[in-house]
Design an enzyme around this catalytic site. Structure first.
Site, PDB file in Angstrom:
ATOM      1  N   CYS A   1      12.973  11.741   7.404  1.00  0.00           N
ATOM      2  CA  CYS A   1      12.814  11.406   8.817  1.00  0.00           C
ATOM      3  C   CYS A   1      14.134  11.437   9.574  1.00  0.00           C
ATOM      4  O   CYS A   1      14.157  11.687  10.778  1.00  0.00           O
ATOM      5  CB  CYS A   1      12.165  10.030   8.953  1.00  0.00           C
TER       6      CYS A   1
ATOM      7  N   LYS B   1       0.852  -1.184   0.000  1.00  0.00           N
ATOM      8  CA  LYS B   1       0.000   0.000   0.000  1.00  0.00           C
ATOM      9  C   LYS B   1       0.891   1.238   0.000  1.00  0.00           C
ATOM     10  O   LYS B   1       1.426   1.625   1.036  1.00  0.00           O
ATOM     11  CB  LYS B   1      -0.928   0.061   1.219  1.00  0.00           C
TER      12      LYS B   1
ATOM     13  N   GLU C   1       8.510  16.840  15.269  1.00  0.00           N
ATOM     14  CA  GLU C   1       9.053  16.682  13.916  1.00  0.00           C
ATOM     15  C   GLU C   1       8.343  17.674  12.995  1.00  0.00           C
ATOM     16  O   GLU C   1       7.142  17.570  12.770  1.00  0.00           O
ATOM     17  CB  GLU C   1       8.841  15.243  13.438  1.00  0.00           C
TER      18      GLU C   1
ATOM     19  N   PRO D   1      -7.253   4.678   6.892  1.00  0.00           N
ATOM     20  CA  PRO D   1      -8.490   4.109   7.416  1.00  0.00           C
ATOM     21  C   PRO D   1      -9.108   3.040   6.510  1.00  0.00           C
ATOM     22  O   PRO D   1      -9.695   2.067   7.006  1.00  0.00           O
ATOM     23  CB  PRO D   1      -9.416   5.331   7.519  1.00  0.00           C
ATOM     24  N   GLY D   2      -8.983   3.192   5.188  1.00  0.00           N
ATOM     25  CA  GLY D   2      -9.639   2.261   4.278  1.00  0.00           C
ATOM     26  C   GLY D   2      -8.859   1.002   3.997  1.00  0.00           C
ATOM     27  O   GLY D   2      -9.426  -0.098   3.934  1.00  0.00           O
TER      28      GLY D   2
ATOM     29  N   GLU E   1       9.488   1.835  10.927  1.00  0.00           N
ATOM     30  CA  GLU E   1      10.460   2.931  10.887  1.00  0.00           C
ATOM     31  C   GLU E   1       9.647   4.202  10.932  1.00  0.00           C
ATOM     32  O   GLU E   1       8.870   4.488  10.021  1.00  0.00           O
ATOM     33  CB  GLU E   1      11.325   2.836   9.617  1.00  0.00           C
TER      34      GLU E   1
END
Length: 474
Positions: free
Chosen positions: A279, A170, A379, A204-205, A245
């Site tokens: 990140c 996904k 962040e 959510p889906g 991660e």
């Protein structure tokens, strides 16, 4: 506008069952870049069934067959680099020069590192009269972010397939195009039906359905700490393996007496690259009080001279941040920093000069920051640097570790002094004097930056179960 309206399930491009269209906005133009169908739990079910069926046979091929498959994927990937780069640039705003090199090139890097790791990997070892065997986990779900879409996608897909697993990917709904092109790459490379499946969607889906699904054996997630917590909670009832991660707020310790002209440009470049949307970027600079004012002046010069421009242009400029929500968040955090006593050394609120459209953020340096301020704790994920003063190395170490995160840390200065600091830093990666990412070296975090490791043999091991065979076999 590009359209990616079908899911790739069991070797076929199929319509979603009950999905809805979602338009991705180009962050430079605020116009439609692409459209995608956000999938559903029904699509996830179909993909899981296909992956479960395919696992029975795909888990059996020899190491040589898997190496050959990875080699074919590399050849097909090379053909699509221009398409992948264009998609990343249009959907998340990476300048085309970066999208064509670091962004798309990272996929090739991970494929090569996985081939090297698999070539040298031993799946069996003897301990006394017993045998320890490493086997594929089974069906794994991979949820990847928008900021480095191919880096994180291939860092997961390549070792998962190398280990003999079947996969459901996904991608982020912000960058569906590169995910769809990557599915076409795997299809062209001859990945068997059901071994790789693509279900586009949002958290959510589709993300929640993947995390909760009882027939998924593992989920590997890269994204925010907030979303990672939800993934882990949703996965808990089925006791599947969860590898994550997550976020970071990496310190950059400039040791006392370090020549600033040598130390600062590289660290600043790590933040400005990708418009601060990395990140592991060194977003907290820790500078000794004796050099603090000079460092602020030099950093203001570096950030103030960084061009912000159209990502469709070639060049060394930075582009916009990914979307309006992120733009508004960054503006709010800059304002919060000012309200809490930080001083804007360069940049600040509003658009860069010459921009009145798109989600462009001024490269910003905030001075007079203390580590308890919101801008030092949260962040920001934009081209915003906070600079914190310290008096002693012990204080610098304390400040560096005073964060809920532990993804990365940076040290610039005397290597003999840095050597003594490294063991005291609570982070998964410590970069010393401009050391960069190596795709054979493990990547992952301490604390709320996640668990598990990616890259090279460490990423391969993440997708393997360990079986003990005790006793004598004929």
């Amino acid at each position: 506008m590009k359209s990616y309206l079908k899911q790739y399930i069991d070797g076929q491009w199929v319509e979603s069952e009950g999905g809805r269209k979602h338009v991705v906005i180009n962050p430079a133009t605020e116009e439609a870049a692409s459209e995608v169908t956000l999938g559903t739990a029904a699509d996830v079910d179909k993909a899981v069934k296909a992956a479960r069926k395919a696992f029975a046979t795909f888990s059996e091929p020899s190491k040589e067959e898997r190496l050959a498959l990875l080699g074919r994927i590399i050849e097909e990937y090379k053909k699509r680099v221009p398409d992948i780069a264009k998609s990343i640039s249009e959907e998340m705003g990476a300048p085309i020069t970066i999208a064509s090199t670091a962004q798309s090139g990272s996929g090739l890097g991970h494929l090569g590192a996985t081939i090297e790791a698999l070539t040298n990997f031993e799946f069996e070892e003897k301990i006394g009269d017993n045998k320890v065997v490493r086997e594929a986990i089974g069906v794994v779900a991979l949820i990847t972010p928008w900021n480095w879409p191919m880096n994180q996608t291939v860092a997961k897909v390549a070792p998962a397939l190398a280990a003999g697993n079947t996969v459901i990917l996904k991608p982020s709904e912000q960058t569906p195009g590169s995910g769809a092109i990557f599915a076409e790459v795997l299809e062209a490379a001859g990945v068997p039906a059901g071994v790789f499946n693509l279900v586009q969607g949002d958290g959510p889906g589709v993300g929640e359905a993947l995390a909760k699904h009882p027939d998924i054996d593992m989920i590997s997630f890269t994204g925010s700490t907030r979303a990672g917590i939800m993934v882990a909670k949703n996965a808990a009832d089925t006791v599947k393996r969860v590898s994550q991660e997550l976020g970071g707020k990496s310190p950059f310790i400039v040791l006392p007496g370090t020549p600033l002209d040598l130390a600062l440009p590289g660290g600043a470049g790590g933040i400005l690259l990708n418009s601060g949307q990395s990140c592991v970027a060194p977003t907290r600079f820790l500078v000794h009080s004796s050099q603090y004012d000079e460092a602020i002046e030099k950093l203001a010069g570096i950030f103030g001279s960084k061009e912000v421009d159209d990502p469709a242009k070639e060049g060394g400029h930075i582009g916009p941040v990914v979307n309006k929500s992120q733009f508004d968040k960054i503006q709010g955090l800059i304002q919060k920093g000012i309200d809490e006593g930080a001083k804007v050394a360069v940049g600040g609120l509003g658009f860069p000069e010459g921009k009145d459209k798109g989600y462009f953020v001024q490269p910003t340096v905030l001075a007079n920051v203390t580590n308890d301020m919101t801008v030092a704790r949260e962040e920001i994920f934009g081209p915003v640097l906070v600079v914190i003063k310290y008096e002693t190395i012990e204080e610098a170490i304390e400040i560096a570790n005073d964060t809920p995160y532990g993804l990365g840390a940076y040290i610039a200065g005397d290597p003999s002094v840095a050597k003594g600091i490294v063991p005291k830093i609570r982070a998964g990666s410590v970069f010393v004097n401009a050391g960069g990412l190596n795709m054979a070296v493990p990547f992952g975090g301490y604390k709320q930056s996640g668990n598990g490791r990616e890259f090279g043999k460490f990423g391969l091991e993440e997708f393997l179960e360990v079986k003990s065979v005790i006793g004598v076999l004929a």
